[in-house]
Design an enzyme around this catalytic site. Structure first.
Site, PDB file in Angstrom:
ATOM      1  N   PHE B 137       1.280  -1.015   0.088  1.00  0.00           N
ATOM      2  CA  PHE B 137       0.021   0.426  -0.512  1.00  0.00           C
ATOM      3  C   PHE B 137       0.789   1.026  -0.072  1.00  0.00           C
ATOM      4  O   PHE B 137       0.303   2.527   0.189  1.00  0.00           O
ATOM      5  CB  PHE B 137      -0.887   0.248   1.380  1.00  0.00           C
ATOM      6  CG  PHE B 137      -2.146  -1.272   1.266  1.00  0.00           C
ATOM      7  CD1 PHE B 137      -2.192  -1.121  -0.065  1.00  0.00           C
ATOM      8  CD2 PHE B 137      -2.757  -1.661   2.546  1.00  0.00           C
ATOM      9  CE1 PHE B 137      -3.591  -2.872  -0.017  1.00  0.00           C
ATOM     10  CE2 PHE B 137      -3.284  -2.335   2.537  1.00  0.00           C
ATOM     11  CZ  PHE B 137      -3.554  -2.725   0.984  1.00  0.00           C
ATOM     12  N   CYS B 139       3.961   1.586  -2.910  1.00  0.00           N
ATOM     13  CA  CYS B 139       4.029   2.221  -3.582  1.00  0.00           C
ATOM     14  C   CYS B 139       4.099   4.166  -4.215  1.00  0.00           C
ATOM     15  O   CYS B 139       2.534   4.157  -4.537  1.00  0.00           O
ATOM     16  CB  CYS B 139       4.556   1.591  -4.482  1.00  0.00           C
ATOM     17  SG  CYS B 139       5.454   0.470  -4.830  1.00  0.00           S
ATOM     18  N   THR B 205       8.590   4.628  -0.265  1.00  0.00           N
ATOM     19  CA  THR B 205       9.305   5.367  -0.140  1.00  0.00           C
ATOM     20  C   THR B 205       8.361   6.595  -0.107  1.00  0.00           C
ATOM     21  O   THR B 205       7.573   6.600  -0.074  1.00  0.00           O
ATOM     22  CB  THR B 205       9.798   5.456  -1.982  1.00  0.00           C
ATOM     23  OG1 THR B 205       8.397   4.284  -2.660  1.00  0.00           O
ATOM     24  CG2 THR B 205      10.904   4.317  -1.794  1.00  0.00           C
ATOM     25  N   CYS B 347      40.619  21.100  18.924  1.00  0.00           N
ATOM     26  CA  CYS B 347      40.615  21.499  18.382  1.00  0.00           C
ATOM     27  C   CYS B 347      41.546  21.507  17.382  1.00  0.00           C
ATOM     28  O   CYS B 347      42.326  22.145  17.021  1.00  0.00           O
ATOM     29  CB  CYS B 347      40.030  22.838  18.938  1.00  0.00           C
ATOM     30  SG  CYS B 347      39.222  25.116  18.182  1.00  0.00           S
ATOM     31  N   CYS B 350      39.482  25.695  12.542  1.00  0.00           N
ATOM     32  CA  CYS B 350      38.423  25.352  11.684  1.00  0.00           C
ATOM     33  C   CYS B 350      37.471  27.436  11.906  1.00  0.00           C
ATOM     34  O   CYS B 350      37.282  27.570  10.849  1.00  0.00           O
ATOM     35  CB  CYS B 350      37.775  24.565  11.640  1.00  0.00           C
ATOM     36  SG  CYS B 350      36.703  23.843  11.854  1.00  0.00           S
ATOM     37  N   CYS B 353      32.481  26.298  14.561  1.00  0.00           N
ATOM     38  CA  CYS B 353      31.520  26.735  15.310  1.00  0.00           C
ATOM     39  C   CYS B 353      31.457  28.378  15.487  1.00  0.00           C
ATOM     40  O   CYS B 353      29.908  28.056  15.990  1.00  0.00           O
ATOM     41  CB  CYS B 353      31.985  26.214  16.369  1.00  0.00           C
ATOM     42  SG  CYS B 353      33.555  26.538  17.102  1.00  0.00           S
ATOM     43  N   CYS B 357      28.112  29.776  15.324  1.00  0.00           N
ATOM     44  CA  CYS B 357      27.134  30.187  16.407  1.00  0.00           C
ATOM     45  C   CYS B 357      26.615  31.767  15.866  1.00  0.00           C
ATOM     46  O   CYS B 357      25.731  32.295  16.396  1.00  0.00           O
ATOM     47  CB  CYS B 357      27.607  30.042  17.970  1.00  0.00           C
ATOM     48  SG  CYS B 357      27.395  30.527  19.031  1.00  0.00           S
ATOM     49  N   CYS B 385      22.423  24.411  22.889  1.00  0.00           N
ATOM     50  CA  CYS B 385      21.198  24.364  21.694  1.00  0.00           C
ATOM     51  C   CYS B 385      22.260  23.513  20.666  1.00  0.00           C
ATOM     52  O   CYS B 385      21.299  22.888  19.847  1.00  0.00           O
ATOM     53  CB  CYS B 385      21.255  25.261  20.540  1.00  0.00           C
ATOM     54  SG  CYS B 385      23.263  26.161  19.661  1.00  0.00           S
ATOM     55  N   CYS B 392      31.244  20.791  14.238  1.00  0.00           N
ATOM     56  CA  CYS B 392      31.910  20.782  14.195  1.00  0.00           C
ATOM     57  C   CYS B 392      33.025  19.260  13.330  1.00  0.00           C
ATOM     58  O   CYS B 392      32.647  18.451  13.652  1.00  0.00           O
ATOM     59  CB  CYS B 392      32.323  20.372  15.964  1.00  0.00           C
ATOM     60  SG  CYS B 392      34.210  19.793  15.652  1.00  0.00           S
TER      61      CYS B 392
END
Lengths: 455, 435
Positions: B137, B139, B205, B347, B350, B353, B357, B385, B392
């Site tokens: 039932f 597709c 699907t 760390c 980069c 973060c 933020c 949050c 990261c």
């Protein structure tokens, strides 16, 4: 009795196909698939350290993300906006001590993003496209600037001034523009005639008249330039090479490495270049590495770079030293030449004195060593050809032209940049930065003058 | 050693990993290979009623959403149900089941919503000796335009009606496969149960258009200049599937109804999530289509090792273990306070973060300290949050630390309370109990 020994210097040691293979790109260009994969390793860092490390402040994370998004043209625009010679810098910058050294992927994976190769990918894609020009000139100003020297500094300066609408006369002593990119850098770094393609691309912006075969050789010429042009930029490079200053230096087979590389770069057929069976290169900079590696690639049986100090003192980066070693070029340290030994007018060996450091000075350690050679390449540094400049009363410092932070020299309306000024590291990308900052300053001055009320 | 064998609504299989009804289970050749590789069961690709077979396009049937490294994130298809003769399929199913008596062979069926159609096909299917049936039932493409597939699954009344017919005309366990292309999955699940279903399987699907070709400005993939929406699956749909499985497992009306979990399962960890949220078996398609049948061995190995490490004796012992942790937002403890912590040793500088933020959250991560590049959480701004944790690139570099009761939350200046406060009692809630 023994046969008089003849120095073994020959041409055509290799097959034509081998020459082609040896002098092709040392670092293969990235395919599109490779470029996409590599571009996606970039983390798009905040205030990216790579951008800070680039003397021309190329916005690396921005151009790499554009590659990742399938926008190679936009990537090239971003690169060339900051550095119009981004194509050659992508090839011959020592990225391992600039942008790639500070890539955060080093910390994480021990492997930086291949920034140089990605930069080449983007610029090559643009230059191969139907519309390779991305810059348009500002409306023509009535100002004229003379740029002396069509190497990276001069080309960058000329291009930036042309963009602003000024008319630029670009002079160079050599038959071709490009400076070290055309005559000095190892062939396998700028393979495929890239230096001339880049020059053509730069000049295609318009407003630049190239006069080759013109050498600044008198104060009268210099004064005439200052009268005829609103500003003059000197990007004359380092015209002289240092001499060993030891007996036997004039023997056949003792060759200036800069000259050797220049001849190689201009050779139509590398098979016509003679190279010794056993080659000694004396020096420790990029020129020594380039001369040594290229000798080896020309078919020399053994090549040894001999340097009077330690590996850590070599001007050639560690990456370049490793390149030489992997190409089968040996490097010996703490040996200074004392005498070139000859036979029948040809060099056959060099006698070296082992060195050690005493305080801050190098002193002979007592031991001596003779190394046999068929050819001796001198690569112990280049210096400013300062005769005319001195006569012109141009202030110099440490044997080079003194400038302020904008590239202004001691003479009004004369700027300078590239290897010929004091305080640099003799990098292509730095020369470009010098050319651009001077162009910016020249433009600002010319505009300021123009906006002044007529007297 | 933990037991991996399962009994799913009376269907036994040596492990919980089944191949979903899809191209990999199209014919005996594939299914034999799957069983040789170790799959615990298959749901045979959907059978249609006798007559002229279904016709598929002979152009692109699949489209994919790829990650930058070309690993597959999402997958879409417009292939229809089996395009082979019913007789051929029935004969092959019977032969395969005889050769593999210990494996689960479930047969997927899609026939029109007419009682006689179901009445006609069900005995034929039962005669193959298969272990159960699954009602397709779900597709969303092609067959739905002919009133089948998701066209049935989107109408609970039809689900109940057809399920009841099936229960009437076969003794086999009936699994109802649900479409996710609905607003609330609990309604079709309740309908299936009301119709007498022995189990549900989900998700089928998701309706999807994969993209537009920038050169031709036509949708992509396309067949002869035109494309159509297809069914979306693969890792990208897994969270959607997990949510729907969870909803049914938690629903008072359907709680206890066996669930076969489907949707982006490619590893033992994915399977674990479905089972822990209530699934009794799992079905796989996309991962097998990407990597081949052998991956089941990695899934079996991983799940067995996990159960052993956890001291869980069986798959059944894992089933539903995470369900008590799922609730409504209004029951979350609003007194709990977490703060991000950046491990400076891990760390790589980069700055992702920080910019995430700074630009889009709470300006709670520094960019510099003493003039140097330095990323550190400003607890007085951090609301916990989790954005920085998610952006990261270094696993474990940024974590959330829950403040202990009594500890001062530097953002509010208040001490963290030791007692829970849910929205239903929160003073800001005008509808709070007792208000």
């Amino acid at each position: 009795m023994r046969e008089p020994r003849r120095a073994d210097i020959r041409l055509g040691r290799l097959s034509p196909q081998t020459y082609v293979a040896h002098f092709a790109d040392r670092v293969a260009p990235l395919t599109e698939a490779q470029a996409l994969l590599e571009a996606n390793r970039c983390l798009y860092c905040f205030d990216a350290p790579c951008m800070q490390a680039c003397p021309t402040h190329i916005d690396v994370s921005s151009f790499i993300r554009r590659i990742a998004e399938g926008n190679a043209r936009g990537a090239a625009e971003s690169i060339l906006e900051s550095n119009p010679l981004g194509g050659s810098c992508a090839r011959d910058c020592p990225t391992e001590v600039l942008c790639e050294q500070v890539c955060v992927r080093n910390t994480q994976q021990g492997q930086p993003v291949a920034i140089g190769r990605l930069q080449r990918f983007a610029v090559d894609a643009l230059m191969a496209s139907a519309q390779p020009q991305i810059f348009t000139r500002a409306p023509a100003s009535d100002r004229r600037v003379a740029v002396i020297g069509a190497g990276p500094a001069g080309l960058a300066c000329a291009h930036a001034l042309a963009r602003e609408g000024h008319a630029v006369a670009l002079f160079d002593a050599k038959p071709k523009a490009g400076g070290l990119n055309e005559y000095g850098v190892a062939a396998y770094k700028v393979a495929g005639g890239f230096a001339q393609r880049e020059v053509e691309w730069l000049l295609a912006i318009g407003g630049i008249t190239l006069r080759s075969g013109w050498r600044l050789s008198s104060t009268a010429q210099f004064e005439a330039l200052r009268r005829e042009y609103d500003a003059v930029f000197l990007g004359v490079g380092l015209g002289n090479t240092q001499q060993l200053g030891v007996p036997g230096e004039a023997l056949d087979g003792v060759v200036d490495a800069v000259e050797f590389i220049g001849t190689l770069r201009q050779a139509q057929d590398l098979g016509t270049l003679p190279v010794g069976r056993r080659v000694l290169v004396i020096g420790g900079g990029m020129t020594a590495i380039d001369a040594g590696v290229q000798s080896k690639l020309l078919g020399a049986e053994s090549v040894t770079i001999v340097y009077r100090r330690g590996p850590q003192h070599m001007r050639a980066s560690r990456h370049e030293q490793e390149l030489a070693l992997t190409q089968g070029v040996g490097i010996l340290h703490w040996l200074a030449p004392v005498e070139v030994l000859g036979e029948d007018g040809s060099a056959r060996a060099v006698r070296f004195a082992r060195q050690r450091i005493e305080g801050e000075r190098l002193v002979p350690a007592g031991e001596e060593l003779v190394l046999e050679a068929d050819m001796v390449l001198k690569a112990i540094g280049q210096r400013l050809d300062g005769r005319v400049l001195t006569e012109c009363k141009l202030a110099q410092r440490d044997g080079r032209i003194a400038t302020d932070e904008s590239g202004r020299t001691s003479i009004a309306n004369v700027w300078a940049g590239g290897d010929c000024i004091a305080g640099g590291q003799d990098l292509t990308v730095e020369a470009v930065a010098h050319g651009l900052r001077a162009a910016h300053d020249i433009d600002r001055q010319l505009r300021g003058e123009r906006s002044r009320p007529e007297q | 050693m933990a037991r991996l064998d399962i009994d799913f609504c009376g269907i036994r299989s040596p492990n919980p990993f089944w191949l979903a009804s899809a191209p990999p289970t199209d014919k005996a050749y594939n299914v034999e290979r799957a069983f040789e590789a170790g799959w615990g069961g298959v749901v045979w690709k959907t059978l249609a009623e006798a007559g002229p077979p279904v016709v598929n396009v002979s152009g692109p049937r699949y489209g994919a959403l790829l990650a930058a490294d070309r690993s597959l994130i999402g997958f879409n298809n417009i292939e229809l149900i089996t395009d082979r003769e019913l007789e051929t399929n029935l004969a092959e199913i019977a032969a395969v089941k005889r050769r593999w008596p210990d494996r689960a062979v479930v047969v997927s069926i899609m026939v029109p919503c007419r009682e006689e159609s179901w009445k006609a096909i069900l005995p034929r299917v039962e005669d193959t000796g298969c272990d159960g049936i699954e009602l397709n039932f779900g597709c969303p493409h092609g067959m739905s335009e002919r009133g089948m597939g998701s066209a049935v699954g989107q109408v609970p009344e039809y689900i109940q009606m057809v399920t009841a017919w099936c229960k009437r005309y076969t003794r086999l366990p009936v699994i109802v496969k649900l479409t996710p292309n609905v607003t609330d999955i609990r309604f079709p699940a309740r309908a299936a149960k009301a119709g007498g279903a022995d189990a549900v399987s989900l998700i089928n699907t998701v309706n999807s258009v994969m993209g537009v070709d920038p050169d031709t400005l036509r949708m992509s993939p396309e067949v002869g200049g035109k494309g159509t929406h297809g069914g979306y699956c693969g890792p990208a749909v897994r969270p959607i599937a997990l949510h729907m499985v969870t909803e049914i497992a938690r629903d008072r009306e359907t709680a206890g109804l066996p669930i076969s979990g489907i949707g982006g399962i490619g590893s033992w960890r994915d399977a674990l999530e479905f089972i822990a949220l209530g699934a009794g078996s799992v079905q796989v398609c996309t991962a097998a289509m990407v990597f081949g049948f052998k991956i089941v061995q990695e899934m079996i190995s991983g799940l067995a090792a996990y159960l052993d490490a956890k001291g869980l004796a069986s798959v059944e012992a894992l089933r539903g273990r995470a369900l008590p942790s799922v609730t409504e937002w209004r029951y979350l403890d609003l007194n709990r306070v977490s703060k991000a912590v950046i491990n400076q040793d891990l760390c790589i500088q980069c700055g992702r973060c920080h910019i995430a933020c700074e630009d889009t959250a709470h300006q709670a991560i520094t960019a510099q300290r003493d003039g140097r590049r330095h990323f550190e959480v400003k607890e007085e701004e951090c609301v916990g949050c989790n954005l920085c944790v998610n952006v990261c690139p270094v696993p474990g570099c940024i974590t959330l630390r829950e403040l202990a009761p009594g500890e001062i939350d530097r953002r509010t200046g208040q001490a963290v309370s030791g007692t829970a406060l849910e929205w239903i009692q929160h003073p800001n809630n005008p509808l709070r109990s007792g208000a």
